[in-house]
Design a protein around this motif. Structure first.
Motif, PDB file in Angstrom:
ATOM      1  N   HIS A  22      54.531 104.910 203.518  1.00  0.00           N
ATOM      2  CA  HIS A  22      54.656 104.446 202.136  1.00  0.00           C
ATOM      3  C   HIS A  22      56.097 104.077 201.782  1.00  0.00           C
ATOM      4  O   HIS A  22      56.325 103.177 200.969  1.00  0.00           O
ATOM      5  N   GLU A  23      57.052 104.752 202.394  1.00  0.00           N
ATOM      6  CA  GLU A  23      58.453 104.431 202.113  1.00  0.00           C
ATOM      7  C   GLU A  23      58.812 103.011 202.523  1.00  0.00           C
ATOM      8  O   GLU A  23      59.693 102.399 201.923  1.00  0.00           O
ATOM      9  N   ILE A  24      58.159 102.509 203.567  1.00  0.00           N
ATOM     10  CA  ILE A  24      58.484 101.152 204.021  1.00  0.00           C
ATOM     11  C   ILE A  24      57.354 100.164 203.720  1.00  0.00           C
ATOM     12  O   ILE A  24      57.315  99.060 204.256  1.00  0.00           O
ATOM     13  N   GLY A  25      56.420 100.573 202.850  1.00  0.00           N
ATOM     14  CA  GLY A  25      55.399  99.653 202.358  1.00  0.00           C
ATOM     15  C   GLY A  25      54.246  99.382 203.290  1.00  0.00           C
ATOM     16  O   GLY A  25      53.613  98.313 203.216  1.00  0.00           O
ATOM     17  N   VAL A  26      53.908 100.337 204.175  1.00  0.00           N
ATOM     18  CA  VAL A  26      52.763 100.180 205.082  1.00  0.00           C
ATOM     19  C   VAL A  26      51.574 100.950 204.518  1.00  0.00           C
ATOM     20  O   VAL A  26      51.693 102.136 204.210  1.00  0.00           O
ATOM     21  N   ALA A  27      50.444 100.278 204.368  1.00  0.00           N
ATOM     22  CA  ALA A  27      49.251 100.905 203.801  1.00  0.00           C
ATOM     23  C   ALA A  27      48.593 101.833 204.813  1.00  0.00           C
ATOM     24  O   ALA A  27      48.630 101.589 206.025  1.00  0.00           O
ATOM     25  N   CYS A  28      47.964 102.912 204.313  1.00  0.00           N
ATOM     26  CA  CYS A  28      47.291 103.908 205.155  1.00  0.00           C
ATOM     27  C   CYS A  28      45.837 104.029 204.735  1.00  0.00           C
ATOM     28  O   CYS A  28      45.532 104.080 203.541  1.00  0.00           O
ATOM     29  N   SER A  29      44.955 104.104 205.715  1.00  0.00           N
ATOM     30  CA  SER A  29      43.535 104.338 205.453  1.00  0.00           C
ATOM     31  C   SER A  29      43.049 105.520 206.277  1.00  0.00           C
ATOM     32  O   SER A  29      43.467 105.692 207.423  1.00  0.00           O
ATOM     33  N   ASP A  30      42.175 106.312 205.680  1.00  0.00           N
ATOM     34  CA  ASP A  30      41.587 107.471 206.345  1.00  0.00           C
ATOM     35  C   ASP A  30      40.202 107.112 206.838  1.00  0.00           C
ATOM     36  O   ASP A  30      39.359 106.639 206.072  1.00  0.00           O
TER      37      ASP A  30
END
Length: 319
Positions: A128-136
């Motif tokens: 999140h700090e570098i703007g990459v989205a995460c999905s579970d």
């Protein structure tokens, strides 16, 4: 990391469970059937999982986590020596976030896909700090009183949770909306685990399958003791499929000619059993895929709402 391709999906494989499609072809269970897996970068949480059969692009994620623990411990001790406030878990998180942020700056992933997101808070923070989205990706069952599937009350908490939850079906999506997650953060991707037959039956006699859980070992053993003699007299056996987190000899005191512990593929054991018994194992739901009858032991300690639904819909019965 420098040789890895940039701009790909990065998938974190949580489980050490594997499937054997051929004597020399072992594949990571939770990744084998994901679309486009061969072009993704895979981060391994376990040093022994053969994800190399699925993708040539691997990160030894477990090494990054171990390094964070090592340097986090050193930071914690140094702060204690300087008589400054310190917490080992916070130090590990801080170092883990820094190491994963460096990794992501090198690899430049398009997005992160992960299993058991609540074990990867430093990873999520770094992304999140570098703007990459995460999905579970759904792993196991979701139930209303699950401590990690309730939306955090504040924006700092949301910063450490995935941007999206990708679940097996509409039923699981409704479980998340019922506890407050916004529908826009939820997606249905279908059941993506590989459940095809991989081997012949490991047991020749008819058998009742008990699938274990670490917190239910004593309850399962009590039930086995109560019925093993009766089953043996009918020519049936009891097969116990241990949980990966069970102690190595957890069931030694109930093993007999009529009771066996079998560490074979749990889906193949489920496919060939006559009846399945568990407390609240995910295999209670997966038994539906094999058309198997399940029984759930009474007084489940977790997933009470989903087990009630399973019984109400006619897929299981209480013992």
């Amino acid at each position: 990391c420098f040789w890895l391709p940039r701009g790909r999906d990065l998938i974190f494989n949580h489980s050490a469970r594997i499937r054997r499609n051929a004597p020399t072809n072992l594949q990571a269970l939770y990744l084998a059937k994901l679309d486009g897996i061969e072009t993704c970068v895979i981060s391994e949480d376990h040093s022994t999982v053969p994800a190399a059969a699925l993708s040539p692009y691997l990160i030894q994620g477990f090494a990054v986590d171990r390094a964070a623990e090592l340097f986090g411990g050193m930071l914690h001790v140094s702060r204690q020596l300087l008589r400054r406030p310190s917490d080992r878990i916070v130090c590990n998180f801080y170092l883990g976030r820094a190491l994963w942020r460096l990794t992501f700056l090198i690899v430049r992933p398009r997005r992160l896909l992960m299993l058991v997101w609540y074990t990867k808070l430093a990873v999520i923070a770094a992304a999140h700090e570098i703007g990459v989205a995460c999905s579970d990706l759904q792993h196991g069952v979701i139930y209303q009183d699950h401590p990690f599937y309730r939306p955090p009350p504040s924006s700092p908490g949301l910063f450490l949770s995935p941007d999206r939850f990708l679940v097996y079906g509409e039923y699981w999506k409704e479980k998340l909306t019922s506890v407050g997650w916004a529908p826009s953060r939820l997606g249905v991707i279908g059941y993506f685990l590989q459940i095809d037959s991989t081997s012949s039956s490991a047991v020749s006699e008819p058998y009742v399958l008990y699938t274990s859980q670490p917190l239910a070992v004593e309850r399962i053993k009590a039930d086995i003791r109560s019925i093993s003699a009766e089953l043996a007299s009918s020519g049936r056996r009891i097969v116990i499929a241990p949980h990966p987190m069970d102690a190595p000899h957890a069931f030694d005191d109930v093993v007999s000619d009529a009771v066996r512990v079998v560490s074979a593929d749990s889906y193949d054991l489920l496919r060939n059993c006559e009846v399945h018994v568990s407390l609240s194992s995910t295999l209670l739901w997966e038994a539906i895929l094999f058309g198997k009858s399940s029984y759930t032991l009474t007084d489940p300690q977790q997933a009470v709402d989903t087990i009630s639904d399973l019984v109400r819909f006619g897929f299981a019965r209480y013992i």
